[in-house]
Write an enzyme that holds these catalytic residues in place. Sequence first.
Site: not given
Ligand code: B3K
Ligand code: ZN
Length: 883
Positions: A302-303, A266-270, A306, A325
Site C-alpha cells: 500500500h505505502e 499503520g504506516a506513512m508513504e513519505n 502511494h 486512499e
Molecule cells: N497516508 C497515511 C495515513 C495518514 C493518517 C494521518 N492521520 C497512511 C496510508 O494511508 O497509507
Molecule cells: Zn494510504
Amino acid sequence: MKDSTPRSIRLADYRPPPYLIDHVSLRFDLRETGTRVFSFMRLRRNPASEVTESLLLHGEGLDLQWLAIDSMRLGENEYRVDSEGLHLPAPPEQFELSSEVIIAPEANTALEGLYRSGGMFCTQCEAEGFRRITWFLDRPDVMTVFDVRIEADRERYPVLLSNGNPGATGELPDGRHFAEWHDPHPKPCYLFALVAGDLKHIEERFTTASGREVRLRIHVEPHNIDKCEHAMRSLVAAMRWDEEHYGREYDLDVFNIVAVDDFNMGAMENKGLNVFNSKYVLARPDTATDADFQGIEGVVAHEYFHNWTGNRITCRDWFQLSLKEGLTVYRDQEFSADMGSRPVKRIEDVRLLRTHQFAEDAGPMAHPVRPQSYIEINNFYTLTVYEKGAEVVRMQARLLGPKRFREAMDRYFERFDGQAVTTDDFVACMEAASGRDLGQFRHWYDYAGTPVLHIQDSYDARKRRYTLKIRQEVPDTPGQHDKPPFHIPFAIGLLDGEGRDIPLRYGEIDSDGGSLLLELREREEVFVFDDIEERPVPSLLRGFSAPVKIDYDWNEEQLLHLMAYDSDGFNRWDAGQTLLRQVILRMVAQRQEGASMSVPEALIGALRTALFDEQAEQALIAEVLTLPAIGYLGDFMAVVDVDGLHAAREHLKRTVAAALREDLLMRYEQLRETGEYRIEAAAIGRRRLKNTLLSWLASLENDDAVFQLLLDQYGAQHNMTDVMAALSLIADSGRPEREDILADFARRWATEPLVMDKWFSVQAMAVRPDTLAQVRALMDHPAFSLTNPNRVRALIGAFVNGNPVGFHAADGNGYAFLAEQVLALDPLNPQIAARLARALARWRRYDEQRQQHAQEALRRMISAGVSRDVYEIASRSLEEDAE
Ligand code: B3K
Ligand code: ZN
C-alpha cells in the site's frame, strides 16, 4: 474547550493557494532538548489566486527565533504570529523567507510533526503535522522541491535519513555529524520525513523494468534485525507488481523503510522514506501470526503504491483524500489477491466493509467518500474514505472492463503526473477512456449511506418468464436527505435445479454462460428474462459487485442450493453467511420469548458437507465456517441485543460441535502442522481451517479431550498462528490452567512489545465476568503504556471494539471506562483518543438503559473540554439528526 470553538472546514470554500513555494532548504539541528529548524524558502505569488491580502504560513507551537525576507531581518511589527501561524501583511510578489524556530520533539506525545520514539527522532506530517516543524503552506496543493540537512550526535544517531536521494555527509565538531538529502520530485509537505537514530538495516538491490538500479533498505532497532525479511520480500514483490500491472516504475536511487514503535496508524508513504509502525514490518514465524504476515505484505505494498497514487499525483485538498486512499487500497487489495487467494481476499475485504464501514455509514459519523466538511481532518481517515473508496474504484474498473480501465489509469498518470488533483479528475479519465457518462456514478462520491436494494422476483411457468423487480433506496444520513438513485453495477446469475448457471441475455448484454452485469440507474427497475425452463434460484450481487445491502426474502432451500452449487465462490460463501444470520437472529428471538433456541438440522448438514468439500480451498472452507460477527448481526435488529446475539452464537457453535464432534476432530487431526512453517496461501489456508475447527470444538466447554488439544497446540509452540489460536481459546475459558498458560506466554515474550500486545488483546477480548477488572489491572503491567498507540489499541481498543459483551455491559461500566480512558489520553494524543471515542457513536442502537449510560459518557467527554478531535466525534454522536 481547549481550542476555542472548533470551526468547520468546507469543501465549498476551497481556494487555490495565494503563493507557491518552489523550493525549500531545511536544516535540522537535532538535540535532546530543543531542536532548531532553519528554513530557507522561495515563494512566489500564485497566478491562479485572486487573493492579494496578507499571507498566512501555517505553524503551531513554534518558538520563533528570527525571520527574514530576502535576507532582511523582520522587526516584530512586520509580522504577526497567532494560533494558526505566521501572518505576513504585504509580502513581495517573489521572495525568499528564512527563519529559525525551536521545537520540542522530546515533549511531543501527539506523535505528529517531529517526535521521539524510543531512542530515535522521527516525523509524521500527514495530514497537518508539518506546521509543527516549521512555517509553511501546509496544504497538499503546494508542491515543493526539498533539500534537507540533518545534524546530530554521531554516536546516538549514526543514521540520518530524509526524502529523496542521499547527498553529502561529514563530520562536525563536538562529536556531531551531518547528512544531506535532495528530493528532485516536487511534493506537498505532508510527504516530508526525517529519521535519526541508531538503526541497523537489511538491504536489497532492485532493477526497474527500464534498468534503473534502486537500493532498498529496511531500518530497525538493532535487536529487530532478524525480523525484516518478510517486509523486504513484500516490497520487492510490490515493486514488480506495479510495473507489471500498471506500468509504474520507481523513480529514485534509494527506497528506505524505517520501523518505529510509537506510531498513530499503520504506516506513512513519505517520498522515498516510508515510516512504518513496527507492527507492519517486524515478523518471524515464532513472533507473528499469518494475519500479521499478510498485514505486512498489504501495508508495505500500500505505502509503496502511494508513490504513484498519492505522491506523484496527490490530492488538491483533504476532501479528495479518497483519490489517493481509495485508489491505493484498491491496488493493494488486488496485489494481495494475486499474492494469496483471490476469493479469500475478497471475502475478507467485504467482511470488513460490511461489519465496520456499513456501521459507520449508518451512524452519526456517516460521510460521503468525498466529505463536504470536517472539523479535524484526522477524523476522516475512515473506512468510508479507504474501503468504500476502494469499492468505488472497483466498480469503475468493473464497468470499464480490464482493458479500458488500464487505459484510463494510463491516461490518469500521463495527464496528472506532478499535480494535485480531485476525484472528479480521476472519474473524468475513466469517462474519457471508455466514452461512458459517469455523471450519475459520481453520486457514490457525493452521498453518504449504504444503498439498499429491495428485490422481489416471480416466475411465470406458462410464459417461461422470470422477473426481477429491484427498488433502490439510499437512506438519509446526517445532513443529507432524499437522495437521487445511484448507478449500480449489479452482477447476477440464475441457477437451475441442478445448480448450473442458466445462460442469460438481457438486451445487448450476454452472460457469457455465467454472470450477467446489469446496471441499475432508476429508483425502481424490472428485469425480465425469457425462455427460463423452471423457477431458478437467483444468485444476486455476485462477487459483491457494489457496496450495497440486499433485501430479498430468501428461504432456507434457496440458500442451501446456492451454498452447494453457486459458480460464484463469493456468493457460495455469502449464501452460507445469510443462512447463519437468519438462524442466529431466529434464535435470539426465541431466547427473548423465553423459548429454547433451535438449530436446524439442514444447517448442520450443510456445514458438514462444507467441512468435507474436496474441491474448495481450505481457507474458503474456513470462511464458510466463520460465523458473522455480533457487530454485523446487530444491524439486522431493531434494538441490538448483544447478550442475546452472543448466547445464540455460542449455542449454535455448541450444538453444531456436539453433532459433528468426531468429524471436526478427524479433520483437525488431518490438518495438524507437521513440517516447517511456510508463509504461503495453501499453508495459511490449512492453518486457518484447522484453527477454525479448533474454535468450534472449544465451544464444548466440559470436554477434557478437546481442552487437551488446546493445551497440546499451545505447548507445541510450532508457530505464532497456532499458539495464538490456542491461547485465545484458553483465555476465553474458565479452566484453572488458564492463568499458568497466560503467565508462561508473558514470561516467554516479556521483551517483545508486539507479542505482548497479543497477550493484552486475548485477555481484553475474553468473555468473562471479570474482564473489565482484568483490563484495568493490566494497565498497570510494566509492558503497558498509555503513550504508545499499539499498547492502547491492544488493550483498551481490544476491549472496546473486540469485546461487545464486555463493553456493552448493561451496567454502563464499559462506557464509563471508555470515557475515562478517552479523557486520560486526549491531552497526550488526541488522534488516538478520538479513534477510541468512536466506539460509542452508535449508542442509539441499544436499549434505553444502555442509551442513558452512553449519553452520560459522551457528555462527560464534551464537558471536560476536549481536543477538536474528540469534540467532533462526541458532539456529532449526540446530535439529534444523527441516526
Ligand atoms: N497516508 C497515511 C495515513 C495518514 C493518517 C494521518 N492521520 C497512511 C496510508 O494511508 O497509507
Ligand atoms: Zn494510504
